[in-house]
Design a protein around this motif. Structure first.
Motif, PDB file in Angstrom:
ATOM      1  N   CYS A   1      18.386 -46.930 -17.545  1.00 55.02           N
ATOM      2  CA  CYS A   1      18.202 -47.005 -18.996  1.00 55.02           C
ATOM      3  C   CYS A   1      19.508 -46.725 -19.733  1.00 55.02           C
ATOM      4  CB  CYS A   1      17.126 -46.017 -19.438  1.00 55.02           C
ATOM      5  SG  CYS A   1      15.441 -46.465 -18.916  1.00 55.02           S
ATOM      6  N   LYS A   2      20.273 -45.763 -19.243  1.00 57.56           N
ATOM      7  CA  LYS A   2      21.547 -45.435 -19.878  1.00 57.56           C
ATOM      8  C   LYS A   2      22.523 -46.603 -19.782  1.00 57.56           C
ATOM      9  CE  LYS A   2      25.274 -41.990 -19.831  1.00 57.56           C
ATOM     10  NZ  LYS A   2      25.794 -40.761 -19.186  1.00 57.56           N
ATOM     11  N   ARG A   3      22.602 -47.216 -18.599  1.00 53.16           N
ATOM     12  CA  ARG A   3      23.495 -48.353 -18.405  1.00 53.16           C
ATOM     13  C   ARG A   3      23.059 -49.545 -19.251  1.00 53.16           C
ATOM     14  NH1 ARG A   3      27.805 -51.035 -18.497  1.00 53.16           N
ATOM     15  NH2 ARG A   3      27.942 -52.854 -17.127  1.00 53.16           N
ATOM     16  N   ALA A   4      21.737 -49.796 -19.331  1.00 51.98           N
ATOM     17  CA  ALA A   4      21.231 -50.923 -20.117  1.00 51.98           C
ATOM     18  C   ALA A   4      21.483 -50.705 -21.609  1.00 51.98           C
ATOM     19  CB  ALA A   4      19.738 -51.104 -19.857  1.00 51.98           C
TER      20      ALA A   4
ATOM     21  N   ILE B   1      14.870 -55.580 -18.669  1.00 53.74           N
ATOM     22  CA  ILE B   1      15.348 -55.081 -19.963  1.00 53.74           C
ATOM     23  C   ILE B   1      16.175 -56.143 -20.671  1.00 53.74           C
ATOM     24  CG2 ILE B   1      16.842 -53.377 -21.063  1.00 53.74           C
ATOM     25  CD1 ILE B   1      16.015 -51.418 -18.828  1.00 53.74           C
ATOM     26  N   ARG B   2      17.030 -56.834 -19.918  1.00 53.05           N
ATOM     27  CA  ARG B   2      17.859 -57.891 -20.500  1.00 53.05           C
ATOM     28  C   ARG B   2      16.995 -59.038 -21.035  1.00 53.05           C
ATOM     29  NH1 ARG B   2      21.731 -60.246 -16.296  1.00 53.05           N
ATOM     30  NH2 ARG B   2      19.786 -61.217 -15.580  1.00 53.05           N
ATOM     31  N   GLU B   3      15.971 -59.430 -20.290  1.00 54.13           N
ATOM     32  CA  GLU B   3      15.098 -60.519 -20.728  1.00 54.13           C
ATOM     33  C   GLU B   3      14.342 -60.165 -21.998  1.00 54.13           C
ATOM     34  OE1 GLU B   3      12.624 -61.384 -17.395  1.00 54.13           O
ATOM     35  OE2 GLU B   3      14.219 -62.400 -16.262  1.00 54.13           O
ATOM     36  N   ILE B   4      13.873 -58.926 -22.096  1.00 52.31           N
ATOM     37  CA  ILE B   4      13.158 -58.498 -23.305  1.00 52.31           C
ATOM     38  C   ILE B   4      14.102 -58.488 -24.505  1.00 52.31           C
ATOM     39  CG2 ILE B   4      11.989 -56.551 -24.400  1.00 52.31           C
ATOM     40  CD1 ILE B   4      10.900 -55.814 -21.630  1.00 52.31           C
ATOM     41  N   LYS B   5      15.309 -57.990 -24.300  1.00 50.36           N
ATOM     42  CA  LYS B   5      16.308 -57.955 -25.367  1.00 50.36           C
ATOM     43  C   LYS B   5      16.587 -59.361 -25.891  1.00 50.36           C
ATOM     44  CE  LYS B   5      20.264 -57.295 -27.605  1.00 50.36           C
ATOM     45  NZ  LYS B   5      20.331 -56.807 -28.993  1.00 50.36           N
ATOM     46  N   GLU B   6      16.775 -60.317 -25.000  1.00 48.63           N
ATOM     47  CA  GLU B   6      17.120 -61.677 -25.406  1.00 48.63           C
ATOM     48  C   GLU B   6      15.947 -62.412 -26.035  1.00 48.63           C
ATOM     49  OE1 GLU B   6      18.562 -63.373 -21.819  1.00 48.63           O
ATOM     50  OE2 GLU B   6      20.514 -62.357 -21.898  1.00 48.63           O
TER      51      GLU B   6
ATOM     52  N   ALA C   1       9.208 -52.420 -27.566  1.00 46.54           N
ATOM     53  CA  ALA C   1       8.735 -53.064 -26.334  1.00 46.54           C
ATOM     54  C   ALA C   1       8.474 -51.983 -25.292  1.00 46.54           C
ATOM     55  CB  ALA C   1       9.774 -54.055 -25.822  1.00 46.54           C
ATOM     56  N   HIS C   2       7.277 -51.973 -24.733  1.00 43.69           N
ATOM     57  CA  HIS C   2       6.884 -50.961 -23.748  1.00 43.69           C
ATOM     58  C   HIS C   2       6.881 -51.613 -22.364  1.00 43.69           C
ATOM     59  CE1 HIS C   2       5.648 -48.146 -26.961  1.00 43.69           C
ATOM     60  NE2 HIS C   2       5.304 -49.254 -27.594  1.00 43.69           N
ATOM     61  N   LEU C   3       7.859 -51.231 -21.544  1.00 45.20           N
ATOM     62  CA  LEU C   3       8.077 -51.852 -20.237  1.00 45.20           C
ATOM     63  C   LEU C   3       7.618 -50.908 -19.126  1.00 45.20           C
ATOM     64  CD1 LEU C   3       9.263 -53.988 -18.307  1.00 45.20           C
ATOM     65  CD2 LEU C   3      11.514 -52.933 -18.685  1.00 45.20           C
TER      66      LEU C   3
ATOM     67  N   MET D   1      13.095 -53.673   0.163  1.00 45.94           N
ATOM     68  CA  MET D   1      14.489 -54.106   0.047  1.00 45.94           C
ATOM     69  C   MET D   1      15.286 -53.281  -0.966  1.00 45.94           C
ATOM     70  SD  MET D   1      14.562 -56.417   2.311  1.00 45.94           S
ATOM     71  CE  MET D   1      16.171 -57.122   2.023  1.00 45.94           C
ATOM     72  N   GLY D   2      14.641 -52.356  -1.663  1.00 41.78           N
ATOM     73  CA  GLY D   2      15.350 -51.520  -2.618  1.00 41.78           C
ATOM     74  C   GLY D   2      15.825 -52.264  -3.846  1.00 41.78           C
ATOM     75  N   ARG D   3      15.007 -53.201  -4.324  1.00 42.81           N
ATOM     76  CA  ARG D   3      15.438 -54.018  -5.467  1.00 42.81           C
ATOM     77  C   ARG D   3      14.839 -53.556  -6.786  1.00 42.81           C
ATOM     78  NH1 ARG D   3      14.402 -59.742  -2.488  1.00 42.81           N
ATOM     79  NH2 ARG D   3      12.346 -59.339  -3.355  1.00 42.81           N
ATOM     80  N   GLY D   4      14.227 -52.368  -6.815  1.00 42.82           N
ATOM     81  CA  GLY D   4      13.537 -51.916  -8.016  1.00 42.82           C
ATOM     82  C   GLY D   4      14.439 -51.742  -9.217  1.00 42.82           C
ATOM     83  N   GLU D   5      15.571 -51.061  -9.041  1.00 42.47           N
ATOM     84  CA  GLU D   5      16.469 -50.792 -10.158  1.00 42.47           C
ATOM     85  C   GLU D   5      17.079 -52.083 -10.696  1.00 42.47           C
ATOM     86  OE1 GLU D   5      19.270 -47.949  -8.813  1.00 42.47           O
ATOM     87  OE2 GLU D   5      17.819 -46.310  -8.638  1.00 42.47           O
ATOM     88  N   ARG D   6      17.432 -52.994  -9.789  1.00 39.12           N
ATOM     89  CA  ARG D   6      18.009 -54.267 -10.216  1.00 39.12           C
ATOM     90  C   ARG D   6      16.984 -55.080 -11.023  1.00 39.12           C
ATOM     91  NH1 ARG D   6      19.782 -57.778  -5.329  1.00 39.12           N
ATOM     92  NH2 ARG D   6      20.642 -55.720  -4.806  1.00 39.12           N
ATOM     93  N   LYS D   7      15.740 -55.045 -10.564  1.00 38.86           N
ATOM     94  CA  LYS D   7      14.696 -55.788 -11.243  1.00 38.86           C
ATOM     95  C   LYS D   7      14.414 -55.194 -12.629  1.00 38.86           C
ATOM     96  CE  LYS D   7      10.468 -58.199  -9.944  1.00 38.86           C
ATOM     97  NZ  LYS D   7       9.396 -58.350  -8.923  1.00 38.86           N
ATOM     98  N   LEU D   8      14.495 -53.872 -12.737  1.00 41.21           N
ATOM     99  CA  LEU D   8      14.282 -53.217 -14.024  1.00 41.21           C
ATOM    100  C   LEU D   8      15.373 -53.605 -15.011  1.00 41.21           C
ATOM    101  CD1 LEU D   8      12.975 -51.168 -15.920  1.00 41.21           C
ATOM    102  CD2 LEU D   8      14.263 -49.360 -14.747  1.00 41.21           C
ATOM    103  N   PHE D   9      16.612 -53.590 -14.575  1.00 42.99           N
ATOM    104  CA  PHE D   9      17.728 -53.940 -15.457  1.00 42.99           C
ATOM    105  C   PHE D   9      17.585 -55.380 -15.956  1.00 42.99           C
ATOM    106  CE2 PHE D   9      22.030 -55.264 -16.515  1.00 42.99           C
ATOM    107  CZ  PHE D   9      22.532 -54.154 -17.195  1.00 42.99           C
TER     108      PHE D   9
END
Length: 496
Positions: free
Chosen positions: A145-148, A114-119, A61-63, A103-111
């Protein structure tokens, strides 16, 4: 950003780059790529180059972590083909908005993405691409990416190649760095053998690699990983156990080939599958490298037998086209490996090369062209559209081989044209591919439509003036009556 700068500098100092070898230490730091001017990266930026190299990995999956417009259309990725998974054709993006940035929500939105693609899809890995926007606002892609990866139990690979860092070619190399750092060597295969090879820089355009792989299969040679054409994540992760490698397009992944040789002792050579002679030579060099790495020398004899058989079949098929194409003049407006490999292939059947573009070619590519053509008078760095049109309209070439961007120049000049670049519809690699290329050139040149379009248009033809025949008395009376009637109507209607 400091790690990204280090990677870029490392790519610029690539010692395997033929152009860098002739420079002193100071000049080498400037790198091979030309510097960009503002706006010049549009459509050919580092992000574009990285995605071109990695997207043909078909089960990943290419995100794209960016505003929606950065993703574009991923369908078919310039003609690369897959024999199985189709996940690579699905576009994934975090669709970052102005509010997310503020609002600085980029990292939260990325995580979350990743979860939605995985599921939803359960891919073996997810590749994450930042672009100019997310790189400039400082989103820590590698940390996310490391945390995900730890949270969801699958590889999440950051591909640090935002568009503003350089050209498309630089993005190609940064994609190779991502594979080296996060993918290759992460899985140990249980079936490694003495006949395993890697093919690097092969994109399987229009299924071209499928014309070559059966030849390798007949020799008992297994392609451990074809990077990136029709690749699978697991195959690339095990690529470090190959015994040899062939580099098809050095401008894209030369850094990957050199570092794999350095880390895992995988020798490589640069070759081409375009043309009969080059295909045979590539098979020979693959077998020779494998023997040097411990394979049974009997493979050399089997390779020569296969080459003799396939060449005989190919030359027999091409014999029918030689009388129709010998002496025909071709203008090749492309670059990279095709600037010399296709030249050699066409000259094998007697076609004359009146010019070839070397815009994307390395110094080594240019030297090969000089050796093939015996001079450099037919090489041009870049030809303006007006010059191309002049050359074609003056009938200095019978056909132009190029990409879709210049096809309308040829059509305007009423000259046959054939697509040789990424968007082509037919595979031209290997022995069968060479026959197909010649067949398509023959069809294009001898298409009867060209004879028709070159004829003067009907409205440009002056009708022949015929001598007026004498009229009879009745005809003369009729003409005079009509003129009288027309004069009466004009008097009644007045002037317009």
């Amino acid at each position: 950003m400091s790690s990204l700068r280090a990677k870029i500098q490392d790519v610029f100092n690539e010692p395997a780059c033929e152009q860098n070898r002739g420079k002193d230490a100071k000049a080498r730091k400037e790198g091979c790529s030309k510097p960009l001017t503002p706006g010049a990266a549009a459509g050919g930026c580092a992000f574009d180059g990285a995605k071109i190299v990695l997207q043909p990995i078909t089960d990943v999956a290419h995100l794209i972590h960016a505003p929606l417009a950065c993703e574009g259309n991923s369908w078919d990725n310039r003609g690369a083909a897959s024999s199985g998974p189709t996940l690579w054709r699905t576009s994934f993006t975090t669709d970052l908005t102005e509010l997310d940035v503020v609002m600085g929500r980029g990292e939260r939105k990325l995580f979350k993405a990743i979860r939605e693609i995985k599921e939803a899809y359960g891919p073996p890995a997810i590749f994450v691409y930042p672009t100019c926007v997310t790189a400039l606002i400082g989103d820590d892609i590698e940390a996310v990416c490391k945390r995900a990866a730890e949270k969801f139990g699958l590889p999440v690979v950051p591909v640090n190649a935002p568009g503003f860092v350089g050209s498309k070619n630089l993005g190609n190399k940064l994609a190779g760095e991502a594979l080296l750092e996060h993918v290759i060597g992460t899985v140990e295969p249980d079936d490694a053998g003495p006949y395993d090879i890697n093919i690097l820089g092969e994109f399987n355009l229009s299924g071209e690699f499928w014309l070559v792989k059966p030849l390798l299969d007949r020799l008992g040679i297994r392609v451990r990983a074809c990077i990136p054409g029709d690749a699978r994540y697991f195959d690339i992760a095990c690529a470090h156990r190959a015994r040899a490698a062939m580099m098809v397009c050095s401008t894209a992944l030369i850094n990957l080939a050199r570092k794999m040789e350095q880390r895992w002792d995988i020798p490589f050579f640069e070759g081409s599958f375009y043309g009969i002679t080059d295909t045979s030579e590539a098979l020979r060099q693959i077998s020779q490298l494998l023997v040097k790495k411990g394979a049974d020398p009997e493979i050399l004899g089997r390779t020569e037998a296969l080459i003799a058989e396939e060449e005989a079949i190919a030359w027999k098929k091409l014999a029918a086209y030689r009388p129709r194409l010998e002496g025909k003049r071709v203008l090749l407006n492309t670059g990279g490996v095709k600037s010399w490999s296709v030249v050699h292939a066409l000259m094998e059947i007697g076609i004359e090369i009146v010019g070839t573009s070397v815009k994307k070619s390395t110094v080594e590519d240019k030297e090969r062209i000089k050796q093939i053509l015996k001079d450099d008078n037919h090489m041009f760095e870049q030809m303006a559209p007006r010059e191309l049109y002049t050359m074609l309209s003056e009938h200095k070439a019978d056909i132009m081989l190029s990409g879709g961007r210049t096809q309308f120049i040829a059509l305007k000049a009423k000259t046959p044209w054939l697509d040789i670049n990424q968007e082509r519809q037919y595979p031209y690699a290997g022995y069968d591919g060479m026959v197909e290329l010649v067949r398509q050139i023959d069809l294009a040149i001898h298409n009867p439509i060209w004879r028709q379009v070159r004829e003067p248009a009907p409205w440009d033809c002056q009708p022949a003036v015929r001598e007026e025949l004498p009229r009879t008395k009745s005809e003369t009376a009729t003409v005079q009556a009509f003129k009288k009637f027309a004069g009466t109507m004009a008097d009644e209607l007045g002037e317009c």
